[in-house]
Design an enzyme around this catalytic site. Structure first.
Site, PDB file in Angstrom:
ATOM      1  N   ARG A  50       0.831  -1.205   0.000  1.00 52.15           N
ATOM      2  CA  ARG A  50       0.000   0.000   0.000  1.00 52.15           C
ATOM      3  C   ARG A  50       0.863   1.251   0.000  1.00 52.15           C
ATOM      4  NH1 ARG A  50      -1.232   2.224   4.580  1.00 52.15           N
ATOM      5  NH2 ARG A  50      -1.479   0.255   5.704  1.00 52.15           N
ATOM      6  N   TYR A 102     -17.158  17.972 -13.762  1.00 49.50           N
ATOM      7  CA  TYR A 102     -17.585  16.579 -13.912  1.00 49.50           C
ATOM      8  C   TYR A 102     -18.558  16.196 -12.798  1.00 49.50           C
ATOM      9  CZ  TYR A 102     -17.230  11.511 -13.329  1.00 49.50           C
ATOM     10  OH  TYR A 102     -17.520  10.183 -13.143  1.00 49.50           O
ATOM     11  N   ASP A 174      -8.029  19.601 -13.177  1.00 51.85           N
ATOM     12  CA  ASP A 174      -8.344  18.308 -13.788  1.00 51.85           C
ATOM     13  C   ASP A 174      -7.924  18.391 -15.251  1.00 51.85           C
ATOM     14  OD1 ASP A 174      -9.533  16.131 -15.069  1.00 51.85           O
ATOM     15  OD2 ASP A 174     -11.268  16.119 -13.757  1.00 51.85           O
TER      16      ASP A 174
END
Length: 387
Positions: A50, A102, A174
Protein backbone atom coordinates in the site's frame (compact mmCIF):
# COMPACT_ATOMS: atom_id res chain seq x y z
CA UNK A 1 18.96 12.46 -20.96
CA UNK A 2 15.21 12.43 -21.64
CA UNK A 3 15.03 16.24 -21.25
CA UNK A 4 16.79 16.54 -24.61
CA UNK A 5 13.85 14.90 -26.36
CA UNK A 6 10.42 16.08 -27.41
CA UNK A 7 7.35 14.98 -25.47
CA UNK A 8 6.56 12.45 -28.19
CA UNK A 9 9.94 10.77 -27.78
CA UNK A 10 9.95 11.00 -23.98
CA UNK A 11 6.84 8.83 -23.86
CA UNK A 12 9.09 5.99 -24.99
CA UNK A 13 12.56 7.05 -23.92
CA UNK A 14 12.44 7.77 -20.21
CA UNK A 15 13.74 6.17 -17.01
CA UNK A 16 11.37 3.24 -17.54
CA UNK A 17 12.66 2.48 -21.05
CA UNK A 18 14.38 -0.72 -19.96
CA UNK A 19 14.50 -2.71 -16.75
CA UNK A 20 17.88 -2.04 -15.14
CA UNK A 21 18.24 -5.64 -13.92
CA UNK A 22 17.31 -7.58 -17.05
CA UNK A 23 17.18 -5.14 -19.95
CA UNK A 24 13.50 -5.96 -20.51
CA UNK A 25 11.75 -3.27 -22.58
CA UNK A 26 8.58 -3.59 -20.50
CA UNK A 27 8.27 -2.57 -16.85
CA UNK A 28 8.12 -5.70 -14.65
CA UNK A 29 4.89 -6.32 -12.75
CA UNK A 30 5.78 -6.80 -9.09
CA UNK A 31 2.92 -8.51 -7.27
CA UNK A 32 4.53 -8.57 -3.82
CA UNK A 33 2.37 -7.22 -1.01
CA UNK A 34 5.31 -7.01 1.38
CA UNK A 35 9.10 -6.71 1.09
CA UNK A 36 11.86 -8.31 3.13
CA UNK A 37 14.07 -5.85 5.01
CA UNK A 38 17.74 -6.78 4.92
CA UNK A 39 18.78 -4.35 7.63
CA UNK A 40 17.08 -4.19 11.04
CA UNK A 41 17.82 -0.48 11.44
CA UNK A 42 17.50 0.69 7.83
CA UNK A 43 14.46 -0.27 5.78
CA UNK A 44 14.62 -0.34 2.01
CA UNK A 45 12.66 1.78 -0.46
CA UNK A 46 9.67 -0.58 -0.27
CA UNK A 47 8.17 -2.20 2.80
CA UNK A 48 4.41 -2.74 2.27
CA UNK A 49 2.47 -2.70 -0.99
CA UNK A 50 0.00 0.00 0.00
CA UNK A 51 2.87 2.35 0.83
CA UNK A 52 4.83 1.65 -2.33
CA UNK A 53 5.44 -0.83 -5.12
CA UNK A 54 8.10 -0.85 -7.87
CA UNK A 55 5.55 -1.08 -10.71
CA UNK A 56 3.44 1.70 -9.27
CA UNK A 57 6.57 3.76 -8.62
CA UNK A 58 7.49 3.44 -12.31
CA UNK A 59 4.13 4.89 -13.34
CA UNK A 60 4.24 7.63 -10.71
CA UNK A 61 7.73 8.69 -11.77
CA UNK A 62 6.72 8.68 -15.44
CA UNK A 63 3.61 10.84 -15.06
CA UNK A 64 5.49 13.30 -12.83
CA UNK A 65 8.18 13.68 -15.45
CA UNK A 66 5.67 14.10 -18.29
CA UNK A 67 3.66 16.74 -16.37
CA UNK A 68 6.77 18.57 -15.19
CA UNK A 69 6.07 18.00 -11.49
CA UNK A 70 8.20 16.76 -8.61
CA UNK A 71 6.12 13.73 -7.59
CA UNK A 72 3.36 11.61 -9.07
CA UNK A 73 0.71 9.40 -7.47
CA UNK A 74 -1.34 6.54 -8.91
CA UNK A 75 -4.82 5.90 -7.51
CA UNK A 76 -7.54 3.31 -7.97
CA UNK A 77 -9.67 5.72 -10.02
CA UNK A 78 -9.86 9.31 -11.17
CA UNK A 79 -12.29 10.07 -8.35
CA UNK A 80 -9.91 8.47 -5.86
CA UNK A 81 -7.22 10.91 -7.01
CA UNK A 82 -9.59 13.89 -6.87
CA UNK A 83 -11.06 12.89 -3.50
CA UNK A 84 -7.66 12.34 -1.92
CA UNK A 85 -6.40 15.70 -3.19
CA UNK A 86 -9.45 17.38 -1.65
CA UNK A 87 -8.45 15.85 1.68
CA UNK A 88 -5.66 18.42 1.79
CA UNK A 89 -8.51 20.63 3.03
CA UNK A 90 -9.70 20.81 6.64
CA UNK A 91 -12.98 21.56 8.39
CA UNK A 92 -13.87 25.20 7.96
CA UNK A 93 -12.00 25.61 4.67
CA UNK A 94 -13.62 26.84 1.47
CA UNK A 95 -13.08 25.76 -2.14
CA UNK A 96 -13.99 27.54 -5.39
CA UNK A 97 -15.01 25.10 -8.13
CA UNK A 98 -15.63 25.29 -11.88
CA UNK A 99 -19.39 25.53 -12.47
CA UNK A 100 -19.72 22.83 -15.13
CA UNK A 101 -17.45 20.36 -13.41
CA UNK A 102 -17.58 16.58 -13.91
CA UNK A 103 -20.64 15.09 -12.19
CA UNK A 104 -18.60 12.84 -9.89
CA UNK A 105 -16.62 15.84 -8.66
CA UNK A 106 -19.86 17.79 -8.16
CA UNK A 107 -21.24 14.90 -6.10
CA UNK A 108 -18.11 14.67 -3.94
CA UNK A 109 -17.99 18.41 -3.28
CA UNK A 110 -21.68 18.84 -2.52
CA UNK A 111 -22.39 15.60 -0.64
CA UNK A 112 -19.08 14.61 0.97
CA UNK A 113 -16.99 17.74 1.54
CA UNK A 114 -20.08 19.53 2.83
CA UNK A 115 -20.58 16.83 5.50
CA UNK A 116 -17.00 17.37 6.62
CA UNK A 117 -17.60 21.07 7.21
CA UNK A 118 -15.85 22.22 4.04
CA UNK A 119 -17.64 25.02 2.19
CA UNK A 120 -17.79 25.46 -1.58
CA UNK A 121 -18.80 27.95 -4.27
CA UNK A 122 -19.33 27.13 -7.93
CA UNK A 123 -18.24 29.86 -10.34
CA UNK A 124 -17.84 30.49 -14.04
CA UNK A 125 -14.08 30.08 -14.35
CA UNK A 126 -14.04 32.04 -17.60
CA UNK A 127 -14.84 35.15 -15.56
CA UNK A 128 -11.87 36.21 -13.42
CA UNK A 129 -13.90 38.86 -11.60
CA UNK A 130 -16.45 36.22 -10.57
CA UNK A 131 -13.67 33.98 -9.27
CA UNK A 132 -12.14 36.79 -7.24
CA UNK A 133 -15.52 37.83 -5.85
CA UNK A 134 -16.10 34.28 -4.60
CA UNK A 135 -12.80 34.04 -2.71
CA UNK A 136 -13.26 34.22 1.06
CA UNK A 137 -10.86 34.45 3.98
CA UNK A 138 -11.08 30.66 4.38
CA UNK A 139 -10.66 29.83 0.67
CA UNK A 140 -7.84 27.31 0.31
CA UNK A 141 -8.29 25.83 -3.17
CA UNK A 142 -9.40 26.97 -6.61
CA UNK A 143 -10.45 23.86 -8.52
CA UNK A 144 -10.40 24.11 -12.31
CA UNK A 145 -11.49 21.82 -15.12
CA UNK A 146 -10.38 23.11 -18.52
CA UNK A 147 -11.81 22.35 -20.98
CA UNK A 148 -14.83 21.90 -18.75
CA UNK A 149 -17.05 18.86 -18.97
CA UNK A 150 -19.19 18.79 -21.08
CA UNK A 151 -19.64 22.37 -22.38
CA UNK A 152 -15.93 22.81 -23.15
CA UNK A 153 -15.36 26.17 -21.47
CA UNK A 154 -11.75 27.33 -21.28
CA UNK A 155 -10.17 28.78 -18.15
CA UNK A 156 -7.14 31.04 -18.41
CA UNK A 157 -4.77 29.13 -16.15
CA UNK A 158 -2.10 31.82 -15.88
CA UNK A 159 -4.67 34.33 -14.65
CA UNK A 160 -6.16 31.90 -12.15
CA UNK A 161 -2.71 30.98 -10.83
CA UNK A 162 -1.82 34.66 -10.37
CA UNK A 163 -5.11 35.23 -8.53
CA UNK A 164 -4.58 32.18 -6.32
CA UNK A 165 -1.06 33.28 -5.43
CA UNK A 166 -2.37 36.71 -4.46
CA UNK A 167 -4.89 35.16 -2.08
CA UNK A 168 -2.58 32.32 -0.98
CA UNK A 169 -4.76 29.55 -2.39
CA UNK A 170 -3.76 26.28 -4.00
CA UNK A 171 -4.78 25.53 -7.57
CA UNK A 172 -6.02 22.09 -8.65
CA UNK A 173 -6.58 21.33 -12.33
CA UNK A 174 -8.34 18.31 -13.79
CA UNK A 175 -6.29 17.71 -16.95
CA UNK A 176 -8.13 14.57 -18.10
CA UNK A 177 -9.38 15.99 -21.41
CA UNK A 178 -6.01 17.36 -22.49
CA UNK A 179 -3.40 15.04 -20.93
CA UNK A 180 0.21 16.22 -20.71
CA UNK A 181 0.47 15.61 -24.47
CA UNK A 182 -1.53 18.81 -25.04
CA UNK A 183 -1.53 20.76 -21.77
CA UNK A 184 0.87 20.86 -18.84
CA UNK A 185 -0.68 23.02 -16.10
CA UNK A 186 2.30 22.78 -13.73
CA UNK A 187 4.37 24.67 -16.31
CA UNK A 188 1.80 27.47 -15.89
CA UNK A 189 2.17 27.45 -12.09
CA UNK A 190 -0.65 25.10 -11.04
CA UNK A 191 -0.07 23.24 -7.75
CA UNK A 192 -1.83 19.91 -8.31
CA UNK A 193 -2.74 18.25 -11.62
CA UNK A 194 -5.33 15.46 -11.63
CA UNK A 195 -6.30 12.83 -14.18
CA UNK A 196 -8.77 10.11 -14.74
CA UNK A 197 -6.20 7.86 -16.41
CA UNK A 198 -9.12 5.62 -17.33
CA UNK A 199 -9.56 8.03 -20.24
CA UNK A 200 -6.93 9.14 -22.78
CA UNK A 201 -3.85 8.16 -20.78
CA UNK A 202 -4.93 4.52 -20.48
CA UNK A 203 -6.75 4.91 -23.75
CA UNK A 204 -8.19 1.44 -24.36
CA UNK A 205 -11.30 1.14 -22.18
CA UNK A 206 -9.65 -1.61 -20.16
CA UNK A 207 -8.48 0.04 -16.93
CA UNK A 208 -9.86 2.26 -14.14
CA UNK A 209 -7.13 4.53 -12.80
CA UNK A 210 -6.38 7.98 -11.43
CA UNK A 211 -3.21 10.07 -11.35
CA UNK A 212 -2.04 13.16 -9.51
CA UNK A 213 1.11 15.26 -9.89
CA UNK A 214 2.30 18.00 -7.53
CA UNK A 215 4.43 21.06 -8.13
CA UNK A 216 6.56 21.06 -4.98
CA UNK A 217 8.04 18.67 -2.44
CA UNK A 218 5.97 19.84 0.54
CA UNK A 219 2.72 19.14 -1.31
CA UNK A 220 4.22 15.82 -2.33
CA UNK A 221 4.79 14.86 1.31
CA UNK A 222 1.24 15.81 2.23
CA UNK A 223 -0.36 13.93 -0.65
CA UNK A 224 1.86 10.89 -0.08
CA UNK A 225 0.66 10.78 3.53
CA UNK A 226 -2.96 10.92 2.37
CA UNK A 227 -2.45 8.31 -0.33
CA UNK A 228 -0.96 5.92 2.22
CA UNK A 229 -3.61 6.76 4.82
CA UNK A 230 -6.62 6.24 2.53
CA UNK A 231 -4.99 3.37 0.68
CA UNK A 232 -6.88 3.77 -2.60
CA UNK A 233 -3.80 2.90 -4.62
CA UNK A 234 -3.67 1.53 -8.15
CA UNK A 235 -3.05 -2.20 -8.49
CA UNK A 236 0.10 -3.32 -10.24
CA UNK A 237 -1.61 -4.91 -13.28
CA UNK A 238 -3.48 -1.67 -13.85
CA UNK A 239 -0.28 0.35 -13.41
CA UNK A 240 1.26 -1.71 -16.19
CA UNK A 241 -1.73 -1.13 -18.46
CA UNK A 242 -1.51 2.63 -17.92
CA UNK A 243 2.23 2.59 -18.63
CA UNK A 244 1.54 0.72 -21.86
CA UNK A 245 -1.19 3.18 -22.81
CA UNK A 246 1.17 6.12 -22.27
CA UNK A 247 3.49 4.85 -25.00
CA UNK A 248 0.92 5.59 -27.70
CA UNK A 249 -0.59 8.69 -26.08
CA UNK A 250 0.90 11.23 -28.48
CA UNK A 251 -0.09 9.49 -31.70
CA UNK A 252 -3.59 8.77 -30.38
CA UNK A 253 -4.16 12.35 -29.23
CA UNK A 254 -2.79 13.72 -32.50
CA UNK A 255 -5.14 11.63 -34.64
CA UNK A 256 -8.20 12.00 -32.44
CA UNK A 257 -7.77 15.76 -31.96
CA UNK A 258 -7.44 16.33 -35.70
CA UNK A 259 -10.53 14.21 -36.31
CA UNK A 260 -12.48 16.02 -33.58
CA UNK A 261 -11.67 19.37 -35.19
CA UNK A 262 -12.89 18.15 -38.58
CA UNK A 263 -16.07 16.76 -37.06
CA UNK A 264 -16.78 19.93 -35.12
CA UNK A 265 -16.58 21.98 -38.32
CA UNK A 266 -18.80 19.47 -40.12
CA UNK A 267 -21.36 19.28 -37.30
CA UNK A 268 -21.76 23.06 -37.40
CA UNK A 269 -23.14 22.69 -40.91
CA UNK A 270 -25.72 20.04 -40.06
CA UNK A 271 -29.27 21.36 -39.79
CA UNK A 272 -30.16 18.88 -37.04
CA UNK A 273 -27.40 20.30 -34.82
CA UNK A 274 -28.34 23.41 -32.89
CA UNK A 275 -24.95 24.09 -31.29
CA UNK A 276 -21.43 22.69 -31.22
CA UNK A 277 -19.07 23.03 -28.24
CA UNK A 278 -15.41 22.67 -29.21
CA UNK A 279 -12.54 25.04 -28.28
CA UNK A 280 -10.90 24.52 -31.68
CA UNK A 281 -13.67 26.45 -33.42
CA UNK A 282 -12.56 30.03 -34.03
CA UNK A 283 -15.87 31.36 -32.76
CA UNK A 284 -15.37 29.67 -29.38
CA UNK A 285 -14.89 32.22 -26.59
CA UNK A 286 -11.82 30.35 -25.29
CA UNK A 287 -10.17 29.74 -28.66
CA UNK A 288 -7.30 32.23 -28.23
CA UNK A 289 -6.64 31.21 -24.62
CA UNK A 290 -6.50 27.53 -25.56
CA UNK A 291 -4.06 28.27 -28.38
CA UNK A 292 -1.80 30.06 -25.92
CA UNK A 293 -1.84 27.63 -22.99
CA UNK A 294 -2.10 24.27 -24.76
CA UNK A 295 -0.65 22.43 -27.72
CA UNK A 296 -4.03 21.52 -29.18
CA UNK A 297 -7.78 21.51 -28.72
CA UNK A 298 -8.36 17.92 -27.71
CA UNK A 299 -10.48 15.03 -28.92
CA UNK A 300 -13.73 15.75 -27.07
CA UNK A 301 -16.63 17.86 -28.33
CA UNK A 302 -20.28 18.26 -27.47
CA UNK A 303 -23.22 19.06 -29.70
CA UNK A 304 -26.83 19.85 -29.07
CA UNK A 305 -29.87 18.42 -30.81
CA UNK A 306 -33.42 19.72 -30.52
CA UNK A 307 -34.52 17.69 -27.50
CA UNK A 308 -34.35 14.34 -25.71
CA UNK A 309 -36.46 12.58 -28.35
CA UNK A 310 -34.06 13.70 -31.08
CA UNK A 311 -31.14 12.42 -29.00
CA UNK A 312 -32.83 9.07 -28.47
CA UNK A 313 -33.52 8.66 -32.18
CA UNK A 314 -30.01 9.71 -33.15
CA UNK A 315 -28.37 7.35 -30.64
CA UNK A 316 -30.54 4.45 -31.80
CA UNK A 317 -29.34 4.94 -35.37
CA UNK A 318 -25.60 5.56 -35.08
CA UNK A 319 -23.36 2.52 -35.52
CA UNK A 320 -19.72 3.66 -35.23
CA UNK A 321 -19.40 5.06 -31.69
CA UNK A 322 -20.23 3.02 -28.66
CA UNK A 323 -22.93 4.66 -26.55
CA UNK A 324 -21.39 4.52 -23.12
CA UNK A 325 -20.12 6.23 -20.00
CA UNK A 326 -16.50 7.41 -20.28
CA UNK A 327 -14.29 8.91 -22.99
CA UNK A 328 -10.74 8.96 -24.26
CA UNK A 329 -10.53 5.53 -25.88
CA UNK A 330 -9.36 4.13 -29.20
CA UNK A 331 -13.01 3.72 -30.13
CA UNK A 332 -15.26 6.77 -30.37
CA UNK A 333 -17.60 7.07 -27.40
CA UNK A 334 -20.91 8.88 -27.54
CA UNK A 335 -22.30 9.89 -24.14
CA UNK A 336 -25.46 11.52 -22.87
CA UNK A 337 -24.33 13.74 -19.97
CA UNK A 338 -27.82 14.15 -18.49
CA UNK A 339 -28.00 10.46 -17.54
CA UNK A 340 -24.32 9.49 -17.64
CA UNK A 341 -21.41 11.76 -16.62
CA UNK A 342 -23.69 14.31 -14.90
CA UNK A 343 -26.45 12.06 -13.60
CA UNK A 344 -25.41 13.01 -10.05
CA UNK A 345 -26.27 16.64 -10.79
CA UNK A 346 -29.92 17.67 -10.23
CA UNK A 347 -31.82 18.61 -13.39
CA UNK A 348 -32.10 22.28 -12.51
CA UNK A 349 -28.35 22.45 -11.83
CA UNK A 350 -27.62 20.83 -15.19
CA UNK A 351 -29.90 23.24 -17.04
CA UNK A 352 -28.20 26.23 -15.41
CA UNK A 353 -24.88 24.93 -16.69
CA UNK A 354 -26.11 24.44 -20.25
CA UNK A 355 -26.25 20.66 -19.91
CA UNK A 356 -29.59 20.33 -21.67
CA UNK A 357 -31.61 17.23 -22.49
CA UNK A 358 -30.49 17.65 -26.11
CA UNK A 359 -26.76 17.62 -25.37
CA UNK A 360 -24.48 14.79 -26.49
CA UNK A 361 -20.75 14.46 -25.82
CA UNK A 362 -18.49 12.77 -28.34
CA UNK A 363 -15.00 11.49 -27.59
CA UNK A 364 -13.40 10.87 -30.96
CA UNK A 365 -11.39 7.69 -31.37
CA UNK A 366 -9.16 6.33 -34.10
CA UNK A 367 -11.76 5.52 -36.75
CA UNK A 368 -11.88 7.13 -40.19
CA UNK A 369 -13.42 10.59 -39.95
CA UNK A 370 -15.35 9.94 -43.16
CA UNK A 371 -16.87 6.80 -41.69
CA UNK A 372 -18.06 8.77 -38.65
CA UNK A 373 -19.50 11.52 -40.87
CA UNK A 374 -21.36 8.99 -43.02
CA UNK A 375 -22.66 7.22 -39.94
CA UNK A 376 -23.86 10.48 -38.38
CA UNK A 377 -25.40 11.61 -41.67
CA UNK A 378 -27.52 8.48 -41.78
CA UNK A 379 -28.58 9.02 -38.18
CA UNK A 380 -29.46 12.66 -38.85
CA UNK A 381 -31.62 11.59 -41.78
CA UNK A 382 -33.62 9.48 -39.36
CA UNK A 383 -34.58 12.67 -37.54
CA UNK A 384 -36.50 13.74 -40.66
CA UNK A 385 -34.83 17.14 -40.63
CA UNK A 386 -34.50 18.88 -43.98
CA UNK A 387 -31.40 20.96 -44.31
Amino acid sequence: MSEQFSFQTRLLHNNQKVDKETGAVSVPIQHASTFHQFDFDQFGTFDYGRSGNPTRAALEETIAELEGGVQGFAFASGMAAISTAFMLLSKGDHVVVTTDVYGGTFRFVTQVLSRLGIEYTFVDMTNLDEIEASIQENTKVIYVETPSNPTMKITNLKEVVALAERYECLTFVDNTFMTPALQRPIELGVDVVLHSATKFIGGHSDVIAGLAVVKDEELGKQLAFLQNSFGSVLGVQDCWLVLRGLKTLHVRMEHSSKAAHQLALWLKEQSAVERVYYPGLEGHSGYDIQKEQADGFGAVLSFELKDKDAVRQFVNNVKVPVFAVSLGAVESILSYPATMSHAAMPSEERQQRGITDGLLRLSVGLESVEDIKNDFSNAFESLAVTK
